[in-house]
Design an enzyme around this catalytic site. Structure first.
Site, short mmCIF file in Angstrom:
data_model
loop_
_atom_site.label_atom_id
_atom_site.label_comp_id
_atom_site.label_asym_id
_atom_site.label_seq_id
_atom_site.Cartn_x
_atom_site.Cartn_y
_atom_site.Cartn_z
N ARG A 121 -7.04 0.41 -4.16
CA ARG A 121 -5.94 -0.09 -2.50
C ARG A 121 -5.16 -1.34 -2.98
NH1 ARG A 121 -8.00 4.07 0.60
NH2 ARG A 121 -7.81 5.24 -1.20
N ASP A 134 -9.27 -0.24 8.13
CA ASP A 134 -9.50 1.08 9.07
C ASP A 134 -10.35 0.02 10.35
OD1 ASP A 134 -9.05 2.61 7.10
OD2 ASP A 134 -11.41 2.51 6.35
N ASP A 193 -6.79 -1.63 2.59
CA ASP A 193 -7.88 -0.86 3.41
C ASP A 193 -7.75 -1.20 4.91
OD1 ASP A 193 -7.99 1.56 4.48
OD2 ASP A 193 -9.40 2.17 2.56
N ARG A 218 1.15 -1.98 -0.12
CA ARG A 218 0.13 0.30 0.13
C ARG A 218 0.62 1.12 -0.03
NH1 ARG A 218 -4.67 2.72 2.14
NH2 ARG A 218 -4.88 4.34 1.64
N1 ROI Z 1 -15.22 1.38 -2.05
C1 ROI Z 1 -15.77 0.72 -2.13
N2 ROI Z 1 -16.65 -0.12 -2.18
N3 ROI Z 1 -15.17 -0.22 -1.07
C2 ROI Z 1 -14.23 0.86 0.41
O1 ROI Z 1 -13.52 -0.17 1.07
C3 ROI Z 1 -13.93 1.91 -0.54
N4 ROI Z 1 -12.06 1.93 0.14
C4 ROI Z 1 -11.89 3.49 -0.20
C5 ROI Z 1 -12.64 4.12 -1.84
C6 ROI Z 1 -11.89 4.81 -2.50
C7 ROI Z 1 -13.45 5.69 -1.15
N5 ROI Z 1 -13.91 3.25 -1.97
C8 ROI Z 1 -14.20 1.93 -1.87
O2 ROI Z 1 -11.24 3.80 0.41
#
Ligand code: ROI
Length: 173
Positions: A95, A100, A98, A85
């Site tokens: 990405r 969170d 991710d 990443r």
């Molecule tokens: N859109 C979806 N559907 N799922 C995600 O995890 C996700 N993560 C992001 C952005 C690019 C905002 N869009 C996303 O970071």
């Protein structure tokens, strides 16, 4: 010891997303001070943000940990880095991984590194639906049930895949 309950959202839309998420769960579980208790099914969603990118695979896991929120954030960011990443490039772009922190017990905090609860949950179907799947009795920060949040969230075609990430013991190589 590992008594803090944390929910983490996982997402990927590059380089074999399902494998990215499974490898991330392995890495997380192999930390001595973190255990992965439960994972939701995988969900496929169209991208929020720029549409010229692949669909995402998302999931939510419940962790138990003895790390502080910032220690956990540092650790999860190191796992993101391991997965290639980079934080440069287009905002809201594709990405490989991710991670969170959505909820950390009932903790509220807001500083330049971390906002808890995660600010984006209410309008993210790909976070709320898997969270509801593994924690249907959660009371959210406004005192309402997560089921109410799910009903009020715009639902536009999240697809649940018949696949769950493996939790439990791994011998990590
Ligand atoms: N859109 C979806 N559907 N799922 C995600 O995890 C996700 N993560 C992001 C952005 C690019 C905002 N869009 C996303 O970071």
């Amino acid at each position: 010891m590992m008594s803090d309950v944390v929910y983490v959202g996982l997402g990927s839309n590059m380089d074999n997303p399902q494998e990215q998420l499974q490898e991330a769960v392995k890495h997380i579980h192999n930390h001595e001070q973190v255990s992965v208790q439960t994972c939701s099914f995988l969900y496929e969603s169209s991208p929020m943000g720029p549409q010229n990118q692949s669909n995402f695979i998302n999931a939510v896991c419940q962790l138990n940990t003895s790390l502080t929120p910032i220690e956990l954030l540092d650790f999860l960011q190191s796992v993101e880095q391991l997965h290639g990443r980079t934080r440069v490039g287009e905002r809201w772009g594709p990405r490989t991984l991710d991670l969170d922190i959505l909820l950390f017990n009932n903790l509220r905090m807001d500083n330049d590194r971390l906002t808890l609860p995660h600010y984006g949950m209410a309008d993210r179907e790909f976070v709320l639906v898997p969270l509801f799947e593994i924690a249907p009795d959660l009371i959210m920060q406004d005192g309402r049930r997560i089921s109410v949040w799910v009903k009020e969230c715009t639902l536009d075609g999240l697809k649940r895949l018949p696949i769950k990430l493996k939790t439990g013991e791994f011998s990590f190589q």
